[in-house]
Write a protein that holds these residues in place. Sequence first.
Motif, PDB file in Angstrom:
ATOM      1  N   LEU A  82     -14.313   4.643  15.309  1.00  0.00           N
ATOM      2  CA  LEU A  82     -13.200   4.941  14.409  1.00  0.00           C
ATOM      3  C   LEU A  82     -13.694   5.262  13.005  1.00  0.00           C
ATOM      4  N   TYR A  85     -12.174   9.695  17.332  1.00  0.00           N
ATOM      5  CA  TYR A  85     -11.048   8.994  17.935  1.00  0.00           C
ATOM      6  C   TYR A  85     -11.044   9.109  19.454  1.00  0.00           C
ATOM      7  N   ILE A 113      -2.814   5.722  23.667  1.00  0.00           N
ATOM      8  CA  ILE A 113      -4.250   5.582  23.902  1.00  0.00           C
ATOM      9  C   ILE A 113      -4.675   6.366  25.135  1.00  0.00           C
ATOM     10  N   LYS A 133      -4.442  10.218  24.415  1.00  0.00           N
ATOM     11  CA  LYS A 133      -5.534  10.666  23.553  1.00  0.00           C
ATOM     12  C   LYS A 133      -6.852  10.669  24.299  1.00  0.00           C
ATOM     13  N   SER A 134      -7.064   9.686  25.140  1.00  0.00           N
ATOM     14  CA  SER A 134      -8.318   9.603  25.878  1.00  0.00           C
ATOM     15  C   SER A 134      -8.437  10.706  26.921  1.00  0.00           C
ATOM     16  N   ILE A 147     -15.934   0.253  19.272  1.00  0.00           N
ATOM     17  CA  ILE A 147     -14.672   0.939  18.988  1.00  0.00           C
ATOM     18  C   ILE A 147     -14.489   1.104  17.483  1.00  0.00           C
ATOM     19  N   ALA A 196     -11.629   2.130  24.680  1.00  0.00           N
ATOM     20  CA  ALA A 196     -10.504   1.195  24.732  1.00  0.00           C
ATOM     21  C   ALA A 196      -9.799   1.252  26.085  1.00  0.00           C
ATOM     22  N   VAL A 197      -9.653   2.456  26.643  1.00  0.00           N
ATOM     23  CA  VAL A 197      -9.002   2.603  27.946  1.00  0.00           C
ATOM     24  C   VAL A 197      -9.807   1.911  29.035  1.00  0.00           C
ATOM     25  N   ALA A 244     -13.401   6.466  20.774  1.00  0.00           N
ATOM     26  CA  ALA A 244     -12.833   5.130  20.547  1.00  0.00           C
ATOM     27  C   ALA A 244     -11.731   4.835  21.552  1.00  0.00           C
ATOM     28  N   THR A 245     -10.838   5.778  21.770  1.00  0.00           N
ATOM     29  CA  THR A 245      -9.744   5.555  22.715  1.00  0.00           C
ATOM     30  C   THR A 245     -10.245   5.511  24.157  1.00  0.00           C
ATOM     31  N   THR A 246     -11.282   6.274  24.472  1.00  0.00           N
ATOM     32  CA  THR A 246     -11.842   6.235  25.824  1.00  0.00           C
ATOM     33  C   THR A 246     -12.453   4.877  26.121  1.00  0.00           C
TER      34      THR A 246
END
Length: 277
Positions: free
Chosen positions: A235, A240, A33, A36-37, A231, A247-248, A243-245
């Motif tokens: 997705l 993505y 994660i 990717k972010s 998020i 989530a981070v 979404a990963t940013t």
Amino acid sequence: MLQGKRVLPGFGLSLGFTLLYLSIVVLVPLSAIFIKSFGIGWSGFWEIISSARILKALQLSFTTALAAALLNVFLGVLLAWCLVRYQFFGKRVVDALIDLPFALPTAVAGIALTSLYASTGWIGQYLEPLGIKVAYTPLGITLALVFIGLPFVVRTVQPVLSDLETELEEAASALGANRWQTIRHVIFPIVLPAIFTGFALAFARGVGEYGSVIFIAGNQPFKTEIVPLMIISRLEEYDYAAATTIAVIMLLISFAILFLINILQAWATRRTGRVAS
């Protein structure tokens, strides 16, 4: 110097398997994660997290989870105390119902709460004329998080209260302490670490809750839109990186809050040790 033999053999193998399992299940996904972010660069990262819509969703998710966890601490400690210290008709039924949110699918809980507290629901139809709107408001989100988080506090505090010897209270009373002084200086310091644990579990569950909240929230941008929904939406749009940013950011804030709770819990445990001694 010879090392002492361990009581249980295979410590090295067990530890290695545990670390491998932890890496595969927790560390590798979290690392993916972050990678990717951060792959979108600092400018892209800042553009996403500075969005007013995302900031509002973060504020809503964390404030409602915090409010629900605090309310669960009050209700959970009170309920655990009644279950441990009192005998009443239907006690076993109440004790069993506490675990219902564990077994009940979160989507079912969300639908049930929405049908109850909507303007045409069994309870909502009486609250709305009074100016109290629950469904599709932050109040409804908090209510759903209270429902799913209450068992964490009760089941954490209940064993500690069960192990608490009544002789301590009797000794405090014999020494001249009133009921409030006994609770404050004898009972509360012993139960405090368990309260912090229950609060942390309820808060962590509330921050990431999706199924029970999505129905009663209404998912209105800048009003009742929660971070987990954002998020999922990113997705579904195959964005993505966004979404990963998100989530981070959510992960970092959650980790910081839980780290602070753990520090307070460690302080309470040390203080309890001194009191118990």
